[in-house]
Scaffold this motif. Structure first.
Motif, mmCIF file in Angstrom:
data_model
loop_
_atom_site.group_PDB
_atom_site.id
_atom_site.type_symbol
_atom_site.label_atom_id
_atom_site.label_comp_id
_atom_site.label_asym_id
_atom_site.label_seq_id
_atom_site.Cartn_x
_atom_site.Cartn_y
_atom_site.Cartn_z
ATOM 1 N N VAL A 260 47.249 -3.904 -75.581
ATOM 2 C CA VAL A 260 47.397 -4.822 -77.056
ATOM 3 C C VAL A 260 46.265 -5.980 -76.778
ATOM 4 N N VAL A 261 45.505 -6.299 -78.084
ATOM 5 C CA VAL A 261 44.375 -7.096 -78.060
ATOM 6 C C VAL A 261 44.770 -8.196 -79.165
ATOM 7 N N ASP A 262 43.960 -9.181 -79.404
ATOM 8 C CA ASP A 262 43.820 -10.348 -80.184
ATOM 9 C C ASP A 262 45.057 -10.960 -80.529
ATOM 10 N N GLU A 263 45.298 -11.125 -81.805
ATOM 11 C CA GLU A 263 46.616 -11.995 -82.179
ATOM 12 C C GLU A 263 47.760 -10.993 -82.719
ATOM 13 N N PRO A 264 48.429 -10.255 -82.002
ATOM 14 C CA PRO A 264 49.512 -9.529 -82.653
ATOM 15 C C PRO A 264 50.647 -10.424 -83.304
ATOM 16 N N SER A 265 50.997 -9.770 -84.535
ATOM 17 C CA SER A 265 51.956 -10.702 -85.099
ATOM 18 C C SER A 265 52.904 -9.957 -85.908
ATOM 19 N N SER A 266 54.127 -10.561 -86.163
ATOM 20 C CA SER A 266 55.195 -9.991 -86.965
ATOM 21 C C SER A 266 55.345 -10.886 -88.267
ATOM 22 N N LYS A 267 55.539 -10.145 -89.357
ATOM 23 C CA LYS A 267 55.538 -10.895 -90.541
ATOM 24 C C LYS A 267 57.030 -10.697 -91.051
ATOM 25 N N GLY A 268 57.837 -11.969 -91.120
ATOM 26 C CA GLY A 268 59.070 -11.651 -91.509
ATOM 27 C C GLY A 268 59.426 -11.306 -92.891
ATOM 28 N N ASP A 269 58.364 -11.799 -93.840
ATOM 29 C CA ASP A 269 58.421 -11.463 -95.230
ATOM 30 C C ASP A 269 58.461 -10.148 -95.700
ATOM 31 N N ASP A 270 57.821 -9.200 -94.971
ATOM 32 C CA ASP A 270 57.861 -7.894 -95.236
ATOM 33 C C ASP A 270 58.257 -6.880 -94.161
ATOM 34 N N GLY A 271 58.572 -7.666 -93.268
ATOM 35 C CA GLY A 271 59.156 -6.763 -91.907
ATOM 36 C C GLY A 271 58.450 -5.985 -91.268
ATOM 37 N N THR A 272 57.098 -6.410 -90.884
ATOM 38 C CA THR A 272 56.048 -5.584 -90.585
ATOM 39 C C THR A 272 55.539 -6.087 -89.052
ATOM 40 N N LEU A 273 55.083 -5.304 -88.393
ATOM 41 C CA LEU A 273 54.166 -5.701 -87.053
ATOM 42 C C LEU A 273 52.446 -5.252 -87.301
ATOM 43 N N GLU A 274 51.641 -6.246 -86.880
ATOM 44 C CA GLU A 274 50.398 -5.748 -86.879
ATOM 45 C C GLU A 274 49.868 -5.840 -85.632
ATOM 46 N N LEU A 275 49.386 -4.850 -85.177
ATOM 47 C CA LEU A 275 48.874 -4.589 -83.597
ATOM 48 C C LEU A 275 47.458 -3.926 -83.683
ATOM 49 N N GLU A 276 46.736 -4.296 -82.525
ATOM 50 C CA GLU A 276 45.590 -3.684 -82.206
ATOM 51 C C GLU A 276 45.381 -3.482 -81.005
ATOM 52 N N TRP A 277 45.235 -2.036 -80.675
ATOM 53 C CA TRP A 277 44.918 -1.521 -79.103
ATOM 54 C C TRP A 277 43.571 -1.540 -79.065
ATOM 55 N N HIS A 278 42.990 -1.858 -77.617
ATOM 56 C CA HIS A 278 41.742 -1.339 -77.239
ATOM 57 C C HIS A 278 42.099 -0.475 -76.072
ATOM 58 N N GLY A 279 41.153 0.315 -75.900
ATOM 59 C CA GLY A 279 41.404 1.312 -74.679
ATOM 60 C C GLY A 279 40.252 1.674 -73.849
ATOM 61 N N ILE A 280 40.336 2.531 -72.902
ATOM 62 C CA ILE A 280 39.353 2.993 -71.916
ATOM 63 C C ILE A 280 38.277 4.286 -72.984
ATOM 64 N N LYS A 281 39.202 5.126 -73.267
ATOM 65 C CA LYS A 281 38.536 6.251 -74.280
ATOM 66 C C LYS A 281 39.206 6.533 -75.348
ATOM 67 N N GLY A 282 38.424 6.841 -76.391
ATOM 68 C CA GLY A 282 39.203 7.134 -77.871
ATOM 69 C C GLY A 282 38.536 8.541 -78.163
ATOM 70 N N ALA A 283 38.979 9.549 -78.499
ATOM 71 C CA ALA A 283 38.683 10.806 -78.889
ATOM 72 C C ALA A 283 39.395 11.428 -80.397
ATOM 73 N N TRP A 284 38.615 11.824 -81.005
ATOM 74 C CA TRP A 284 38.869 12.468 -82.248
ATOM 75 C C TRP A 284 39.318 13.961 -81.819
ATOM 76 N N GLN A 285 40.352 14.475 -82.234
ATOM 77 C CA GLN A 285 40.736 15.934 -82.099
ATOM 78 C C GLN A 285 40.588 16.865 -83.075
#
Length: 115
Positions: free
Chosen positions: A90-115
Motif C-alpha cells: 500500500v502507498v500514498d494516503e489510504p483512507s477510510s470514509k465513514g460517510d459512505d463506509g468505504t476504503l480507498e487504497l492504492e497498491w504499487h508492486g514489482i510486476k503488473g500483468a494483464w492476462q
C-alpha cells in the motif's frame, strides 16, 4: 449486439475478495513515452499499480493489508480483462470514509500483468 464494457468488478487481496463500490484503476502499460522531437521519444519505466474503492467491511483484515509488503492483487474487470499485481504494498494516503463506509487504497508492486 451490445458488449459489456463496464459494471461490476472484482478485486482479490492475497486471495480474499473485497466488495468494490467505486472505480478500479490499473495501468495499460509499464512504460511512459514522451516525444523529444518529431519521430524521437524517450521512455521511462512506470511503477505497476492498482487503485480501488471498496466496502469497509469489518471482516477486511486492514492491519494485515497495511503491513503487507509482498501481496498479490487481482482485479477482474467487467469486460473480462484481468490484471495481476505481484509484490504489492500500500502507498500514498489510504483512507477510510465513514460517510459512505468505504476504503480507498492504492497498491504499487514489482510486476503488473494483464492476462
Amino acid at each position: 449486439m451490445g458488449k459489456k464494457v463496464a459494471g461490476t468488478a472484482y478485486v482479490k487481496v492475497d486471495g480474499g475478495q473485497v466488495t468494490v463500490t467505486g472505480g478500479v484503476e490499473c495501468p495499460l502499460s509499464d512504460k511512459k513515452r514522451e516525444s523529444v522531437a518529431p519521430g524521437f521519444f524517450k521512455e521511462e519505466d512506470l511503477v505497476p499499480y492498482v487503485k480501488v474503492t471498496f466496502v469497509d467491511d469489518p471482516d477486511v483484515p486492514i492491519k494485515q493489508i497495511m503491513a503487507a509488503t509482498n501481496s498479490t492483487i487481482t482485479a477482474e474487470l467487467a469486460n473480462g480483462r484481468v490484471y495481476v499485481l505481484s509484490g504489492a504494498y500500500v502507498v500514498d494516503e489510504p483512507s477510510s470514509k465513514g460517510d459512505d463506509g468505504t476504503l480507498e487504497l492504492e497498491w504499487h508492486g514489482i510486476k503488473g500483468a494483464w492476462q
